[in-house]
Design a protein around this motif. Structure first.
Motif, mmCIF file in Angstrom:
data_model
loop_
_atom_site.group_PDB
_atom_site.id
_atom_site.type_symbol
_atom_site.label_atom_id
_atom_site.label_comp_id
_atom_site.label_asym_id
_atom_site.label_seq_id
_atom_site.Cartn_x
_atom_site.Cartn_y
_atom_site.Cartn_z
ATOM 1 N N GLY A 29 5.469 34.553 -8.938
ATOM 2 C CA GLY A 29 5.165 35.769 -8.186
ATOM 3 C C GLY A 29 4.369 36.786 -8.983
ATOM 4 O O GLY A 29 4.207 37.929 -8.560
ATOM 5 N N VAL A 30 3.852 36.374 -10.135
ATOM 6 C CA VAL A 30 3.041 37.262 -10.966
ATOM 7 C C VAL A 30 1.651 37.374 -10.358
ATOM 8 O O VAL A 30 1.061 36.367 -9.942
ATOM 9 C CB VAL A 30 2.947 36.715 -12.418
ATOM 10 N N ILE A 50 1.064 43.977 -17.465
ATOM 11 C CA ILE A 50 1.155 43.442 -18.817
ATOM 12 C C ILE A 50 -0.234 42.996 -19.247
ATOM 13 O O ILE A 50 -0.907 42.264 -18.519
ATOM 14 C CB ILE A 50 2.126 42.241 -18.876
ATOM 15 N N SER A 51 -0.660 43.444 -20.424
ATOM 16 C CA SER A 51 -1.985 43.092 -20.928
ATOM 17 C C SER A 51 -1.852 42.366 -22.264
ATOM 18 O O SER A 51 -1.109 42.800 -23.143
ATOM 19 C CB SER A 51 -2.825 44.358 -21.096
ATOM 20 N N CYS A 52 -2.595 41.260 -22.392
ATOM 21 C CA CYS A 52 -2.547 40.470 -23.617
ATOM 22 C C CYS A 52 -3.940 39.949 -23.946
ATOM 23 O O CYS A 52 -4.860 40.092 -23.155
ATOM 24 C CB CYS A 52 -1.574 39.308 -23.460
ATOM 25 N N SER A 53 -4.072 39.342 -25.112
ATOM 26 C CA SER A 53 -5.377 38.800 -25.504
ATOM 27 C C SER A 53 -5.381 37.274 -25.561
ATOM 28 O O SER A 53 -6.347 36.675 -26.004
ATOM 29 C CB SER A 53 -5.809 39.368 -26.857
ATOM 30 N N ASN A 54 -4.313 36.639 -25.069
ATOM 31 C CA ASN A 54 -4.243 35.190 -25.079
ATOM 32 C C ASN A 54 -3.341 34.743 -23.928
ATOM 33 O O ASN A 54 -2.142 35.003 -23.941
ATOM 34 C CB ASN A 54 -3.680 34.705 -26.420
ATOM 35 N N VAL A 61 -0.450 40.743 -14.500
ATOM 36 C CA VAL A 61 -0.915 40.488 -15.855
ATOM 37 C C VAL A 61 -2.434 40.627 -15.888
ATOM 38 O O VAL A 61 -3.129 40.292 -14.924
ATOM 39 C CB VAL A 61 -0.487 39.102 -16.410
ATOM 40 N N PHE A 62 -2.914 41.153 -16.995
ATOM 41 C CA PHE A 62 -4.347 41.269 -17.267
ATOM 42 C C PHE A 62 -4.581 40.431 -18.502
ATOM 43 O O PHE A 62 -4.176 40.798 -19.607
ATOM 44 C CB PHE A 62 -4.713 42.744 -17.494
#
Length: 170
Positions: A55-56, A10-14, A37-38
């Motif tokens: 567990g992420v 999962i990629s997000c900007s915040n 996550v990125f």
């Protein structure tokens, strides 16, 4: 029936949005998958601890989703490419413009099987009627990235209300 866990990136900007807006989704995905996550640097230790306890697997970057910087964006692209190469995700899920634009292209180049882009709204780039270079570039990059991969799955979210005509009394 044996099911194998998929690796979902999962990629997000915040970073704050991970649990605030995607927390329930992440919880569900973790039931049968490995979730990575990125995200931009997590400055809140409680958020980092919660993600770790869930567990992420967290990969951080220096993206600032609200600024325009070719150098910063190139650094983000290279960092994303390294993470995708290392993780080899089965699913790449991006939301917010920069992760969506850059991520769908990089994930395609690395042959990620399933790519999902969530458009959570149009943001200030589309709300403002004024034309400027940043708005034009963002719109062109978005159009290119969405068209770059013909099997990209797109999720649209609009506002806070869900319109279900078959349940409406109007």
């Amino acid at each position: 029936m044996v099911t194998t866990q998929q690796k979902i990136l999962i990629s997000c900007s915040n970073a704050k949005s991970l649990l605030r807006f995607r927390g329930k989704l992440i919880e569900e995905l973790l039931k049968n998958n490995i979730v990575y996550v990125f995200t931009p640097t997590i400055e809140n230790p409680k958020l980092r601890d919660t993600l770790n306890q869930m567990g992420v697997k967290v990969h951080e970057n220096t993206l600032n989703g609200n600024t325009i910087s070719v150098t910063s964006d190139l650094k983000y692209l290279m960092a994303l490419a390294r993470v995708i190469h290392k993780v080899k995700p089965d699913v790449f899920f991006a939301y917010t413009f920069k992760p969506l634009i850059y991520g769908s292209i990089v994930a395609s180049l690395f042959n990620v099987k399933t790519k999902v882009a969530m458009l959570t709204g149009l943001g200030y780039n589309f709300a403002d009627k004024q034309k400027n270079l940043a708005k034009t570039v963002t719109q062109k990059l978005l159009k290119f990235s969405l068209g770059f991969n013909k099997n990209l799955k797109i999720v649209f979210l609009s506002g806070l209300q869900l319109y279900l005509p078959h349940l409406s009394n109007n």
